[in-house]
Design a protein around this motif. Structure first.
Motif, short mmCIF file in Angstrom:
data_model
loop_
_atom_site.label_atom_id
_atom_site.label_comp_id
_atom_site.label_asym_id
_atom_site.label_seq_id
_atom_site.Cartn_x
_atom_site.Cartn_y
_atom_site.Cartn_z
N ASP A 266 0.37 16.16 21.20
CA ASP A 266 -0.78 15.39 20.72
C ASP A 266 -0.48 14.76 19.36
N ALA A 267 0.22 15.49 18.50
CA ALA A 267 0.56 14.96 17.19
C ALA A 267 1.54 13.79 17.31
N VAL A 268 2.52 13.92 18.19
CA VAL A 268 3.49 12.84 18.40
C VAL A 268 2.78 11.60 18.93
N THR A 269 1.88 11.79 19.89
CA THR A 269 1.14 10.65 20.45
C THR A 269 0.29 9.98 19.37
N ALA A 270 -0.38 10.79 18.54
CA ALA A 270 -1.25 10.24 17.50
C ALA A 270 -0.45 9.42 16.49
N LEU A 271 0.67 9.96 16.01
CA LEU A 271 1.47 9.22 15.03
C LEU A 271 2.07 7.97 15.65
N ASP A 272 2.56 8.07 16.88
CA ASP A 272 3.11 6.89 17.54
C ASP A 272 2.06 5.79 17.65
N ASP A 273 0.84 6.17 18.02
CA ASP A 273 -0.24 5.19 18.13
C ASP A 273 -0.47 4.49 16.79
N HIS B 116 -7.08 26.28 9.11
CA HIS B 116 -7.59 27.59 9.53
C HIS B 116 -7.96 27.60 11.01
N GLY B 117 -7.07 27.01 11.82
CA GLY B 117 -7.26 27.00 13.26
C GLY B 117 -8.00 25.79 13.80
N TYR B 118 -8.63 25.02 12.94
CA TYR B 118 -9.37 23.83 13.39
C TYR B 118 -8.44 22.63 13.47
N ASP B 119 -8.46 21.95 14.61
CA ASP B 119 -7.66 20.75 14.82
C ASP B 119 -8.20 19.62 13.95
N LEU B 120 -7.31 18.87 13.32
CA LEU B 120 -7.72 17.80 12.41
C LEU B 120 -7.39 16.40 12.93
N LEU B 121 -6.98 16.28 14.18
CA LEU B 121 -6.56 14.97 14.68
C LEU B 121 -7.69 13.95 14.63
N THR B 122 -8.92 14.37 14.88
CA THR B 122 -10.05 13.44 14.80
C THR B 122 -10.20 12.92 13.38
N LEU C 204 0.86 -1.19 0.00
CA LEU C 204 0.00 0.00 0.00
C LEU C 204 0.89 1.23 0.00
N HIS C 205 0.59 2.19 -0.86
CA HIS C 205 1.37 3.42 -0.98
C HIS C 205 0.53 4.60 -0.49
N THR C 206 1.01 5.24 0.56
CA THR C 206 0.37 6.45 1.09
C THR C 206 1.46 7.48 1.38
N ALA C 207 1.05 8.70 1.69
CA ALA C 207 2.01 9.77 1.98
C ALA C 207 1.28 10.98 2.53
N ASP C 208 2.07 11.96 2.97
CA ASP C 208 1.55 13.29 3.34
C ASP C 208 0.43 13.22 4.38
N TRP C 209 0.70 12.49 5.44
CA TRP C 209 -0.28 12.41 6.53
C TRP C 209 -0.40 13.75 7.25
N HIS C 210 0.71 14.46 7.40
CA HIS C 210 0.72 15.79 8.04
C HIS C 210 0.03 15.76 9.41
N ILE C 211 0.38 14.77 10.21
CA ILE C 211 -0.24 14.66 11.52
C ILE C 211 0.06 15.92 12.35
N GLY C 212 -1.00 16.49 12.92
CA GLY C 212 -0.86 17.72 13.69
C GLY C 212 -1.25 18.97 12.92
N LYS C 213 -1.58 18.82 11.65
CA LYS C 213 -1.96 19.98 10.85
C LYS C 213 -3.27 20.57 11.33
N LYS C 214 -3.38 21.88 11.25
CA LYS C 214 -4.63 22.57 11.54
C LYS C 214 -5.14 23.21 10.25
#
Length: 376
Positions: free
Chosen positions: A58-65, A16-22, A4-14
């Motif tokens: 939070d981003a580090v925790t999310a990616l580690d998980d 326009h100020g909205y958190d995208l972790l969910t 499977l080929h994926t990329a550009d997860w950008h974990i922690g990106k917001k």
């Protein structure tokens, strides 16, 4: 093999100020489900795992998980590289012992020339790099651009090819012929980040990251950007996000796109203010969707963004597609001869569509009185 080929997860990106972790966790769960359903032998992540060099806790925790779940719990071999948004030094901490669980993470140029071998396939994991890294590695001061450096990089990789195997390049850069989306940082100075696709023809498949649209190299059947799992800008609102399933057992390799469904979509709405605020008019959005408004009105509208958010809570952008008409109405001689405070009130109401408040009238009178005293 099948990967499977994926990329550009950008974990922690917001956005326009909205958190995208969910939304990012939901996209991850879909990627994992696709990997399981397709029975892939490995998962490739072609850079930009994080959105910034110093990610939040939070981003580090999310990616580690996510990585622990894929690699330690589900036992998927991982082949990953750092991208231009990642800090190679930070991301690469622990990469030596990652290999003990079949997690191969390259963050340095010098590591790219030792292929990872799996099921008859050689993977060359080339992290994002800038020309100075190639100048140091090859001891060649003539390497001023990524294109010049890639000529030597590819030549050294090809020299390591096992002719009995398939050869896959995993990389993170801008390949010539593709187009940027405005959510991607423009890293182009003097040719930096532009690599002609002809340099990559020796590989059976090129798994790319950096551009967020899978269509960026649509005329190249064995060179693909996976695109980002989420829509990160208005320019991507019509994109279908997903991942590629690559089978190296065929010749040429077989590539199949698997779409992801956004948990909360990014939608562009074009309409007048009255239409947008009409409770009887339905729009294809939910209260949790991200919305860009293209307003057709030509008249000024007071507190327009705040009022729009009462119906669309996550308005991220507002654009007027027509020029605002603020031309004052024609005044007759009696109106022109009105006192300045009356003229100010009329002008304010014309521009803002509401009258001066009592406090604003008080300030205006005080300012006018001071001006009269100074003139006197």
């Amino acid at each position: 093999m099948r990967f499977l080929h994926t990329a550009d997860w950008h974990i922690g990106k917001k956005l326009h100020g909205y958190d995208l972790l969910t939304e990012q966790r939901d996209a991850y769960r879909q990627i994992k489900a696709i990997a399981e359903a397709e029975k892939v032998d490995a998962i490739v992540i072609a850079g930009d795992l994080y959105d910034r060099a110093l990610p939040s806790e939070d981003a580090v925790t999310a990616l580690d998980d996510m990585l622990v779940d894929l690699n330690r719990q589900e036992h998927f071999p991982l082949l990953a590289i750092s991208g231009n948004h990642d800090s190679g030094v930070r991301l690469g901490q622990g990469s030596d012992w990652f290999k003990s669980t079949a997690f191969y993470l390259n963050t340095r140029l010098e590591d790219a020339f030792t292929p990872v071998v799996m099921d008859g396939t050689q993977f060359f994991l080339l992290p994002y790099f800038e020309p100075f890294a190639a100048r140091q590695y090859f001891e060649d001061d003539s390497l001023k651009t990524v294109e010049q450096a890639m000529q030597k990089v590819v030549a050294k990789m090809v020299a390591a090819f096992d002719p009995q195997m398939k050869h896959v390049l995993v990389a993170h850069f801008f390949a010539a012929g593709s187009t940027h989306t405005d959510s991607e940082t423009q890293v182009q100075v003097g040719g930096l980040n532009a690599v002609p696709v002809d340099l990559l023809r020796d590989f059976d498949y090129v798994a790319l990251g950096h551009l967020h649209r899978k269509e960026a190299l649509q005329n190249e059947p064995t060179m693909k950007y996976s695109g980002s799992p989420l829509k990160f800008s208005t320019s991507e609102s019509l994109d279908t996000k997903g991942v590629w399933i690559v089978d190296t057992a065929t010749d040429p390799v077989t590539v199949t796109f698997k779409p992801l469904k956004p948990l909360h979509d990014l939608v562009v709405l074009r309409a007048s203010f009255a239409e947008l605020m009409d409770p009887d008019k339905a729009f294809p959005v939910t209260p949790d969707d991200f919305v860009t408004i293209e307003l057709t009105d030509t008249a000024p509208i007071a507190n327009v963004m705040q009022r729009l958010k009462t119906r669309f809570p996550k308005v991220i952008e507002l654009h007027r597609i027509n020029q605002i008409d603020v031309a004052p109405k024609t005044l007759d001689i009696d109106q022109v001869q009105q006192d300045p405070l009356t003229l100010l009130g009329d002008f304010f109401e014309t521009v803002t569509q509401h009258p001066l408040t009592d406090q604003q009238e008080t300030w205006a009178k005080q300012a006018y009185q001071r001006a009269q005293k100074e003139e006197g």
